[in-house]
Structure formats: structure tokens, C-alpha cells
Design a protein around this motif. Structure first.
Motif, mmCIF file in Angstrom:
data_model
loop_
_atom_site.group_PDB
_atom_site.id
_atom_site.type_symbol
_atom_site.label_atom_id
_atom_site.label_comp_id
_atom_site.label_asym_id
_atom_site.label_seq_id
_atom_site.Cartn_x
_atom_site.Cartn_y
_atom_site.Cartn_z
ATOM 1 N N LEU A 5 0.823 -1.209 0.000
ATOM 2 C CA LEU A 5 0.000 0.000 0.000
ATOM 3 C C LEU A 5 0.862 1.267 0.000
ATOM 4 N N LYS A 6 2.014 1.195 0.627
ATOM 5 C CA LYS A 6 2.875 2.379 0.765
ATOM 6 C C LYS A 6 3.993 2.428 -0.275
ATOM 7 N N SER A 7 3.955 1.565 -1.279
ATOM 8 C CA SER A 7 5.082 1.480 -2.218
ATOM 9 C C SER A 7 5.205 2.685 -3.138
ATOM 10 N N GLY A 8 4.153 3.478 -3.265
ATOM 11 C CA GLY A 8 4.207 4.669 -4.103
ATOM 12 C C GLY A 8 3.912 4.381 -5.562
ATOM 13 N N VAL A 9 3.826 5.444 -6.355
ATOM 14 C CA VAL A 9 3.573 5.304 -7.782
ATOM 15 C C VAL A 9 4.549 6.172 -8.569
ATOM 16 N N ILE A 10 4.782 5.753 -9.789
ATOM 17 C CA ILE A 10 5.574 6.551 -10.725
ATOM 18 C C ILE A 10 4.666 6.925 -11.885
ATOM 19 N N GLU A 11 4.468 8.212 -12.095
ATOM 20 C CA GLU A 11 3.601 8.699 -13.166
ATOM 21 C C GLU A 11 4.322 9.828 -13.893
ATOM 22 N N ASN A 12 4.433 9.671 -15.214
ATOM 23 C CA ASN A 12 5.164 10.649 -16.036
ATOM 24 C C ASN A 12 6.583 10.860 -15.530
ATOM 25 N N GLY A 13 7.191 9.780 -15.069
ATOM 26 C CA GLY A 13 8.573 9.832 -14.622
ATOM 27 C C GLY A 13 8.770 10.367 -13.224
ATOM 28 N N GLU A 14 7.711 10.743 -12.533
ATOM 29 C CA GLU A 14 7.817 11.314 -11.194
ATOM 30 C C GLU A 14 7.286 10.334 -10.153
ATOM 31 N N HIS A 15 8.022 10.208 -9.057
ATOM 32 C CA HIS A 15 7.614 9.324 -7.971
ATOM 33 C C HIS A 15 6.847 10.120 -6.923
ATOM 34 N N ARG A 16 5.744 9.533 -6.459
ATOM 35 C CA ARG A 16 5.009 10.169 -5.366
ATOM 36 C C ARG A 16 4.528 9.108 -4.391
ATOM 37 N N GLU A 17 4.346 9.540 -3.163
ATOM 38 C CA GLU A 17 3.912 8.640 -2.101
ATOM 39 C C GLU A 17 2.426 8.273 -2.277
ATOM 40 N N THR A 18 2.015 7.195 -1.615
ATOM 41 C CA THR A 18 0.626 6.767 -1.664
ATOM 42 C C THR A 18 0.088 6.619 -0.242
ATOM 43 N N PRO A 19 -0.303 7.727 0.392
ATOM 44 C CA PRO A 19 -0.827 7.657 1.761
ATOM 45 C C PRO A 19 -2.221 7.040 1.828
ATOM 46 N N ILE A 20 -2.931 7.014 0.695
ATOM 47 C CA ILE A 20 -4.244 6.379 0.638
ATOM 48 C C ILE A 20 -4.336 5.597 -0.674
ATOM 49 N N GLY A 21 -5.329 4.696 -0.734
ATOM 50 C CA GLY A 21 -5.641 4.008 -1.979
ATOM 51 C C GLY A 21 -4.838 2.750 -2.232
ATOM 52 N N ALA A 22 -5.311 1.995 -3.229
ATOM 53 C CA ALA A 22 -4.629 0.801 -3.729
ATOM 54 C C ALA A 22 -4.743 0.839 -5.252
ATOM 55 N N PRO A 23 -3.676 0.524 -5.975
ATOM 56 C CA PRO A 23 -3.674 0.731 -7.426
ATOM 57 C C PRO A 23 -4.629 -0.187 -8.179
#
Length: 294
Positions: free
Chosen positions: A216-234
Motif C-alpha cells: 500500500l505504501k510502495s508509491g507510484v511513478i507517473e510521467n517519470g515522477e515518484h510520489r507517495e501513496t498515503p491512501i488508496g490501492a492501485p
């Protein structure tokens, strides 16, 4: 409960030594599902051990080679080139608690029937394998708890089963109102703290908790940018559908059964369905039911 489950797993390993990994895993999951169904108030432990070399290799064999690669850019064929070494290395990291899921590669794809886009998460290949086995474990534990009104992402249940249930209610009961509702951006907004509380309601295995929390906390990479994932599941993650069902079982289904129905002056029924692709077709199918076309 813990002793009983450990005894069953040990007994299977002792009495079924000639069975392949897939057959043995299926047997264990079936037994766990049976125990969970028989003991709805019990919490189950010793589940993380089911994520082992045999179950990971089985997950690899079943993986669709056409699926897009995640942030690691590893394909099924590439992972297969040195399969034993790759899986052995994964097992070492999992035993040391040093396995950390990679960020999910997020892309936007067209939403069927609209000009809108919806996010899709593409996991790293190794994470797909682990999530696939973890999903099987969670389904074995929780599916027996789910109510009959729940049809999304469940074994042997699909869109047409949900529609048949709606049709039966409309044609056989005294119905004055039909409410067609959708949860906006559900997967993007699931609360992590509540997910873990719901998991702990049925599972007593700290290694399973840790694994789910890391995903859940692994984060996402979108358009080459990494961001945290404090909520949600992909959306697109192998474990997200069962986590979504667990979440809605406690937050929606039981609430409707225990609170809403009791407060209604007449009868009230709910049919819940969810699917990434087919959910957009539901309004049209519901209209057909109302018009007695189905």
C-alpha cells in the motif's frame, strides 16, 4: 485456532509429499477456506509461509506474458531466463524482511463509453508474483465471510450473476425505488488504516500485515515522477480487488444489512458489483431489466 491451522498445514506437508506445488497449495487454501467458514469469529495465523518457492513459481507459470512491464521493466520471459535463482533470491529477501515492493507504474487509459480517463497501476514483475499468491490467501480467508449481495471480484460470480439477482428482486418483490450508485474513485481513496483493521479482524499474522502495508505504501511513478501513496490501492494490482471487497464488506455491506435495512419501513435489497472493464455497462443493463428486456 492457531494450533489447528498449523496442524493442518503440517499434516498436508507430511501426507502429500508427492504432490506438485500447485496441487498442494490448492489443498491448503481449500482447507483454510473451510476453517475460516466454520470459525467466523476466529483469527488465522501462519499464513505467510504459503508464499514460498513453489507458490511463486506457480504464479509465474500462470502469469500472462503479454502483460505490460512495471517500473522494473522486467518481462515474464526475462524473469524465466534464470527462474530458480530469481525466486531463491526473492525468498531470501522475504525471510530477512528486506523485500520491498517497487513503486507502481501508473498510466491513464480510456474509460469505456466516455471521454474520461482512468488510472491503471502496473506492478513490477516480482511484485505481481507475490501479490498473486497473497490474493489467493486473502480470498481463502475472507470469501466465506462475504454476503450474498456481493458479486464483484469473487470466484464463480460475475456481472450476469449480479444482473440476475437484480432481475429477481425487481420481478419478485414489491419494489418502488431503484437506486443506481457508484463509489467515485474508490480504489484511489481507500483508507490504509481501516484496511489494516479489517485484515486484523480475521488474520493474526504480522508478516501478512507487513507485506500488505508495504504494498500500500510502495508509491507510484507517473510521467517519470515518484510520489507517495498515503491512501488508496492501485487499480491493476493483483491484491487490490480482494482488498476492495474486504473494505466494502465491512464499510458498506454489513452497514446496509445491520443499519439501513432495519431502519427501512419496507423491504430493502442491495446488489454490489465492481469490475474495471464491465462496470460501465451496468446502467444500460439495468435499464434493460426495467424494460423487461432481460
Amino acid at each position: 485456532m492457531e494450533e489447528r491451522l498449523q496442524h493442518i498445514i503440517a499434516l498436508e506437508n507430511e501426507t502429500l509429499p508427492t504432490q506438485g506445488g500447485r496441487k498442494l497449495m490448492e489443498t491448503k487454501l481449500t482447507r483454510i477456506a473451510k476453517i475460516a467458514k466454520e470459525r467466523p469469529d476466529a483469527r488465522i495465523t501462519s499464513l505467510a509461509g504459503l508464499i514460498n518457492k513453489d507458490s511463486i513459481i506457480d504464479s509465474h507459470i500462470k502469469m500472462n506474458k503479454k502483460k505490460a512491464a512495471g517500473a522494473d521493466k522486467v518481462t515474464k520471459d526475462e524473469y524465466d531466463n534464470n527462474l530458480d535463482k530469481n525466486v531463491d533470491d526473492l525468498m531470501v529477501r522475504m525471510k530477512r524482511q528486506s523485500y520491498k515492493p517497487q513503486p507502481v507504474r501508473r498510466v491513464l487509459i480510456p474509460k469505456t463509453g466516455t471521454d474520461k480517463m482512468r488510472p491503471l497501476g502496473i506492478l513490477a514483475y516480482e511484485d505481481k508474483l507475490v501479490q498473486s499468491v497473497l490474493s489467493d490467501i486473502l480470498n481463502a480467508v475472507f470469501d466465506g465471510d462475504f454476503l450474498d449481495c456481493s458479486f464483484g471480484f469473487r470466484p464463480n460470480r460475475g456481472c450476469h450473476d449480479a444482473l440476475k439477482a437484480v432481475n429477481k428482486i425487481i420481478q419478485g418483490r414489491r419494489i418502488n425505488y431503484i437506486v443506481d450508485a457508484d463509489i467515485k474513485s474508490f480504489f484511489d481513496n481507500m483508507n490504509h488504516e481501516w484496511i489494516m483493521k479489517f485484515i486484523e479482524h480475521r488474520i493474526a499474522d504480522v508478516n501478512i500485515y507487513r507485506l500488505i502495508a508495504r504494498f500500500l505504501k510502495s508509491g507510484v511513478i507517473e510521467n517519470g515522477e515518484h510520489r507517495e501513496t498515503p491512501i488508496g490501492a492501485p487499480q491493476g494490482g493483483q491484491v487490490s480487488p480482494i482488498l476492495g471487497n474486504i473494505y466494502l464488506h465491512f464499510a458498506l455491506d454489513l452497514w446496509f444489512e445491520k443499519a439501513v435495512r432495519e431502519r427501512c419501513k419496507g423491504d430493502a435489497y442491495m446488489v454490489r458489483y465492481a469490475d474495471y472493464a464491465e462496470v460501465e455497462t451496468m446502467p444500460k443493463l439495468l435499464k434493460n431489466i426495467r424494460d423487461n428486456q432481460l
